[in-house]
Design a protein around this motif. Structure first.
Motif, PDB file in Angstrom:
ATOM      1  N   ASN A   1       7.623  10.765  -6.609  1.00  0.00           N
ATOM      2  CA  ASN A   1       8.215   9.647  -6.716  1.00  0.00           C
ATOM      3  C   ASN A   1       9.858   9.687  -7.346  1.00  0.00           C
ATOM      4  OD1 ASN A   1       6.206   8.140  -5.380  1.00  0.00           O
ATOM      5  ND2 ASN A   1       5.675   7.009  -7.042  1.00  0.00           N
ATOM      6  N   LYS A   2       9.635  10.251  -8.473  1.00  0.00           N
ATOM      7  CA  LYS A   2      10.932  10.415  -9.263  1.00  0.00           C
ATOM      8  C   LYS A   2      11.877  11.221  -8.306  1.00  0.00           C
ATOM      9  CE  LYS A   2       8.776  10.959 -13.732  1.00  0.00           C
ATOM     10  NZ  LYS A   2       8.775  11.598 -14.978  1.00  0.00           N
ATOM     11  N   ILE A   3      11.631  12.352  -7.643  1.00  0.00           N
ATOM     12  CA  ILE A   3      12.714  12.846  -6.775  1.00  0.00           C
ATOM     13  C   ILE A   3      13.049  12.125  -5.555  1.00  0.00           C
ATOM     14  CG2 ILE A   3      12.875  15.036  -5.479  1.00  0.00           C
ATOM     15  CD1 ILE A   3      12.788  15.408  -8.220  1.00  0.00           C
ATOM     16  N   ALA A   4      12.322  11.260  -4.875  1.00  0.00           N
ATOM     17  CA  ALA A   4      12.553  10.224  -3.988  1.00  0.00           C
ATOM     18  C   ALA A   4      13.517   9.511  -4.301  1.00  0.00           C
ATOM     19  CB  ALA A   4      11.030   9.745  -3.471  1.00  0.00           C
TER      20      ALA A   4
ATOM     21  N   PRO B   1       4.284  11.996   0.646  1.00  0.00           N
ATOM     22  CA  PRO B   1       5.189  11.797   1.754  1.00  0.00           C
ATOM     23  C   PRO B   1       6.557  12.211   1.736  1.00  0.00           C
ATOM     24  CG  PRO B   1       4.723   9.742   0.551  1.00  0.00           C
ATOM     25  CD  PRO B   1       3.804  11.057  -0.121  1.00  0.00           C
ATOM     26  N   LEU B   2       7.176  12.651   0.742  1.00  0.00           N
ATOM     27  CA  LEU B   2       8.658  13.068   0.494  1.00  0.00           C
ATOM     28  C   LEU B   2       8.830  14.508   1.389  1.00  0.00           C
ATOM     29  CD1 LEU B   2      11.540  12.955  -0.339  1.00  0.00           C
ATOM     30  CD2 LEU B   2      10.752  13.878  -2.740  1.00  0.00           C
ATOM     31  N   LEU B   3       7.851  15.243   1.319  1.00  0.00           N
ATOM     32  CA  LEU B   3       7.561  16.457   1.986  1.00  0.00           C
ATOM     33  C   LEU B   3       7.778  16.238   3.465  1.00  0.00           C
ATOM     34  CD1 LEU B   3       5.015  18.849   0.264  1.00  0.00           C
ATOM     35  CD2 LEU B   3       7.530  19.129   0.344  1.00  0.00           C
ATOM     36  N   THR B   4       7.053  15.094   4.094  1.00  0.00           N
ATOM     37  CA  THR B   4       7.334  14.955   5.575  1.00  0.00           C
ATOM     38  C   THR B   4       8.624  14.544   5.735  1.00  0.00           C
ATOM     39  OG1 THR B   4       5.023  14.137   5.324  1.00  0.00           O
ATOM     40  CG2 THR B   4       6.350  13.663   7.390  1.00  0.00           C
ATOM     41  N   THR B   5       9.345  13.727   4.802  1.00  0.00           N
ATOM     42  CA  THR B   5      10.731  13.284   5.221  1.00  0.00           C
ATOM     43  C   THR B   5      11.490  14.606   5.216  1.00  0.00           C
ATOM     44  OG1 THR B   5      10.069  11.273   3.853  1.00  0.00           O
ATOM     45  CG2 THR B   5      12.479  11.642   4.397  1.00  0.00           C
ATOM     46  N   ALA B   6      11.442  15.499   4.175  1.00  0.00           N
ATOM     47  CA  ALA B   6      12.344  16.620   4.022  1.00  0.00           C
ATOM     48  C   ALA B   6      12.051  17.481   5.413  1.00  0.00           C
ATOM     49  CB  ALA B   6      12.092  17.317   2.907  1.00  0.00           C
TER      50      ALA B   6
ATOM     51  N   HIS C   1      13.371   6.619   0.469  1.00  0.00           N
ATOM     52  CA  HIS C   1      12.628   5.565  -0.516  1.00  0.00           C
ATOM     53  C   HIS C   1      11.566   4.835  -0.121  1.00  0.00           C
ATOM     54  CE1 HIS C   1      16.678   4.568  -2.998  1.00  0.00           C
ATOM     55  NE2 HIS C   1      15.694   5.277  -3.686  1.00  0.00           N
ATOM     56  N   ARG C   2      11.439   4.774   1.291  1.00  0.00           N
ATOM     57  CA  ARG C   2       9.995   4.397   1.892  1.00  0.00           C
ATOM     58  C   ARG C   2       8.970   5.235   1.778  1.00  0.00           C
ATOM     59  NH1 ARG C   2      11.492   1.267   7.637  1.00  0.00           N
ATOM     60  NH2 ARG C   2       9.211   0.732   7.434  1.00  0.00           N
ATOM     61  N   GLY C   3       9.130   6.551   1.322  1.00  0.00           N
ATOM     62  CA  GLY C   3       8.097   7.351   1.013  1.00  0.00           C
ATOM     63  C   GLY C   3       7.622   7.483  -0.376  1.00  0.00           C
ATOM     64  N   ILE C   4       7.963   6.391  -1.192  1.00  0.00           N
ATOM     65  CA  ILE C   4       7.390   6.262  -2.618  1.00  0.00           C
ATOM     66  C   ILE C   4       6.266   5.789  -2.585  1.00  0.00           C
ATOM     67  CG2 ILE C   4       8.008   5.174  -4.613  1.00  0.00           C
ATOM     68  CD1 ILE C   4      10.829   5.279  -4.195  1.00  0.00           C
TER      69      ILE C   4
ATOM     70  N   SER D   1       0.895  -1.320  -0.055  1.00  0.00           N
ATOM     71  CA  SER D   1       0.050  -0.157  -0.240  1.00  0.00           C
ATOM     72  C   SER D   1       1.015   1.165   0.095  1.00  0.00           C
ATOM     73  CB  SER D   1      -0.885   0.147   1.148  1.00  0.00           C
ATOM     74  OG  SER D   1      -0.074  -0.044   2.575  1.00  0.00           O
ATOM     75  N   PRO D   2       0.307   2.479  -0.235  1.00  0.00           N
ATOM     76  CA  PRO D   2       0.957   3.906  -0.213  1.00  0.00           C
ATOM     77  C   PRO D   2       1.547   3.879   0.927  1.00  0.00           C
ATOM     78  CG  PRO D   2      -1.009   4.099  -1.375  1.00  0.00           C
ATOM     79  CD  PRO D   2      -1.044   2.532  -0.717  1.00  0.00           C
ATOM     80  N   ARG D   3       2.967   4.341   0.890  1.00  0.00           N
ATOM     81  CA  ARG D   3       3.687   4.365   2.221  1.00  0.00           C
ATOM     82  C   ARG D   3       3.378   5.900   2.958  1.00  0.00           C
ATOM     83  NH1 ARG D   3       4.934   0.093   4.386  1.00  0.00           N
ATOM     84  NH2 ARG D   3       6.582   1.304   5.764  1.00  0.00           N
ATOM     85  N   ARG D   4       3.346   5.856   4.240  1.00  0.00           N
ATOM     86  CA  ARG D   4       3.209   7.079   4.724  1.00  0.00           C
ATOM     87  C   ARG D   4       4.332   7.116   5.804  1.00  0.00           C
ATOM     88  NH1 ARG D   4       1.245   7.983   0.911  1.00  0.00           N
ATOM     89  NH2 ARG D   4      -0.968   9.235   0.252  1.00  0.00           N
ATOM     90  N   LEU D   5       5.213   8.091   6.029  1.00  0.00           N
ATOM     91  CA  LEU D   5       6.100   8.159   7.064  1.00  0.00           C
ATOM     92  C   LEU D   5       5.648   8.301   8.391  1.00  0.00           C
ATOM     93  CD1 LEU D   5       9.107   7.997   6.327  1.00  0.00           C
ATOM     94  CD2 LEU D   5       7.930   8.343   4.325  1.00  0.00           C
ATOM     95  N   TRP D   6       6.029   7.075   9.128  1.00  0.00           N
ATOM     96  CA  TRP D   6       5.584   7.098  10.694  1.00  0.00           C
ATOM     97  C   TRP D   6       6.725   7.587  11.450  1.00  0.00           C
ATOM     98  CZ3 TRP D   6       0.695   6.600  12.544  1.00  0.00           C
ATOM     99  CH2 TRP D   6       0.683   6.458  14.058  1.00  0.00           C
ATOM    100  N   TRP D   7       6.915   8.678  11.842  1.00  0.00           N
ATOM    101  CA  TRP D   7       7.982   9.039  12.840  1.00  0.00           C
ATOM    102  C   TRP D   7       8.252   8.510  13.925  1.00  0.00           C
ATOM    103  CZ3 TRP D   7      11.661  11.122   9.949  1.00  0.00           C
ATOM    104  CH2 TRP D   7      11.386  11.727   8.932  1.00  0.00           C
ATOM    105  N   SER D   8       9.418   8.032  14.526  1.00  0.00           N
ATOM    106  CA  SER D   8       9.186   7.650  15.753  1.00  0.00           C
ATOM    107  C   SER D   8      10.267   8.186  16.442  1.00  0.00           C
ATOM    108  CB  SER D   8       9.329   6.015  15.626  1.00  0.00           C
ATOM    109  OG  SER D   8      10.325   5.638  14.655  1.00  0.00           O
TER     110      SER D   8
END
Length: 400
Positions: free
Chosen positions: A185-188, A93-98, A162-165, A19-26
């Motif tokens: 996705n391309k930028i990630a 989700p790449l924005l969340t990672t950044a 990559h997990r934010g793809i 399924s689509p990945r969403r970054l889960w911060w821990s």
């Protein structure tokens, strides 16, 4: 498979299944009943995680939050950052990672590098091998060990990216325009590959075959772990695969523990320590990472103030243990009872899980791994660095 071929195949492994990945911060136990008593003394434990990290950074010589700054400020990544700005306003989700890489100090994205530096200093130079005596040493840590800590962080950051793809085949209208997700996705993929390439180059410069093998195998473990997570992730009807706690522990070690464990071992190899010391460093990294991940999984269930809208992973430790105690049939019944108009009411399900044994059992499991990490440290001589490693364990195993 060679390390280079693995890097080339990594985006395909991480971006097309599940399924689509969403970054889960821990941030291996056979039976919960065998956990035993908790060895940590709360009176000795620093009150706040940030305090633990700040004190540890002073011991290793500099803030590890700037560990990979040379790479992050390179011209190549600066150009990528300019492209990431085009995603502002989208839900990729790449924005969340950044944002997390720049601002999210609370969760300390540089934890792995910090632990590598601390255990390097705790072990010190090998008394049995004089071949390292000519290496540069600052604050009791060899320069090659500092390079290893940076490499570890680069690999971890690349995997976060990559997990934010997003899985484009499962996009919904609420996720935003398809073209935004395709561009994200391309930028990630590009930025993640850039970080991994830098890590690969850094490993080559260490000129140690065993260290290269350890980190390459850790990366393969990460890929396998993420692939398994994607394969067992929640489906649209919220009925998850029955993975069981044994499978959960195996997956979690691959996706969260292997990198830290093998990096700690590699740090000992760079200082020419013997196999016993390397194994104790591996054990600390393994159990520390497992404890940290369980702590992260527990946060939605133990926070005093939790938003009703907050979601949680249905394959997280408390949920898996709750399901194991309850039985598969009753668990599916509880999920269906928590569904309203086809959507899962996480607030209702969270209260149901908190009323069972899953949360308390996950706390016990977290403390079990914390105890195992502390046991591994007993083979290292007393020092500020060892105390800092102990305090990190205390910080992630405190729940009151």
């Amino acid at each position: 498979m060679s390390f280079r071929r693995l890097l080339l195949r990594l985006p395909r492994y991480l971006g097309v299944s599940g399924s689509p990945r969403r970054l889960w911060w821990s941030p291996f136990l056979d039976t919960i009943s065998s956990v035993g008593s908790w060895r940590g003394q709360s009176s000795r434990s620093p009150a706040h995680w940030n305090q633990v990290v700040s004190e540890a950074e002073k011991i290793v010589g500099y803030p590890t939050s700037f560990m990979s700054l040379r790479c992050l400020l390179s011209d190549e990544l600066s150009n990528i950052a300019m492209q990431v700005r085009k995603l502002v306003g989208t839900q990729h989700p790449l924005l969340t990672t950044a944002r997390g890489l720049v601002h999210e100090s609370r969760h300390n994205l540089q934890l792995r590098g910090l632990v590598v530096l601390l255990i390097s200093k705790a072990a010190g130079p090998s008394s049995m091998n004089a071949s390292c005596q000519n290496y540069d040493m600052v604050s009791g840590i060899y320069s090659c060990q500092r390079s290893l800590a940076e490499i570890t962080e680069l690999i971890h950051t690349a995997l976060l990216v990559h997990r934010g793809i997003v899985n484009l085949s499962e996009l919904q209208s609420s996720d935003g325009p398809l073209k935004d997700m395709q561009f994200g996705n391309k930028i990630a993929i590009l930025s993640g590959d850039f970080l991994l390439a830098n890590a690969c180059n850094g490993l080559a410069l260490l000129q140690n075959t065993k260290v290269v093998e350890l980190l390459a195998s850790a990366l393969m473990d990460l890929v396998q772990g993420v692939y398994r997570e994607n394969s067992t992730s929640a489906k649209e009807n919220h009925i998850t695969e029955d993975i069981g706690i044994s499978t959960w522990k195996e997956q979690t070690f691959l996706s969260h523990g292997a990198l830290l464990a093998k990096s700690c071992q590699a740090a000992m190899e760079l200082a020419k320590h013997d196999a016993d010391v390397q194994d104790m460093a591996f054990q600390y990294g393994k159990h520390m990472a497992m404890s940290h991940k369980i702590n992260s999984d527990l946060q939605p269930f133990i926070k005093e103030k939790t938003s009703d809208s907050i979601t949680f992973n249905l394959n997280s430790a408390p949920v898996v243990l709750h399901q194991e105690f309850l039985g598969r049939d009753l668990w599916i019944k509880q999920i269906r009872e928590a569904q309203e108009k086809g959507r899962l009411d996480y607030a209702k399900l969270r209260e149901t899980i908190k009323a069972g044994k899953g949360v308390t059992s996950a706390i016990d499991l977290c403390r079990y791994h914390g105890n195992k990490a502390l046991e591994a440290l007993e083979s290292f001589p007393p020092s500020e660095a060892r105390s800092a490693l102990e305090n990190i364990v205390f910080a992630v195993t405190r729940f009151s």
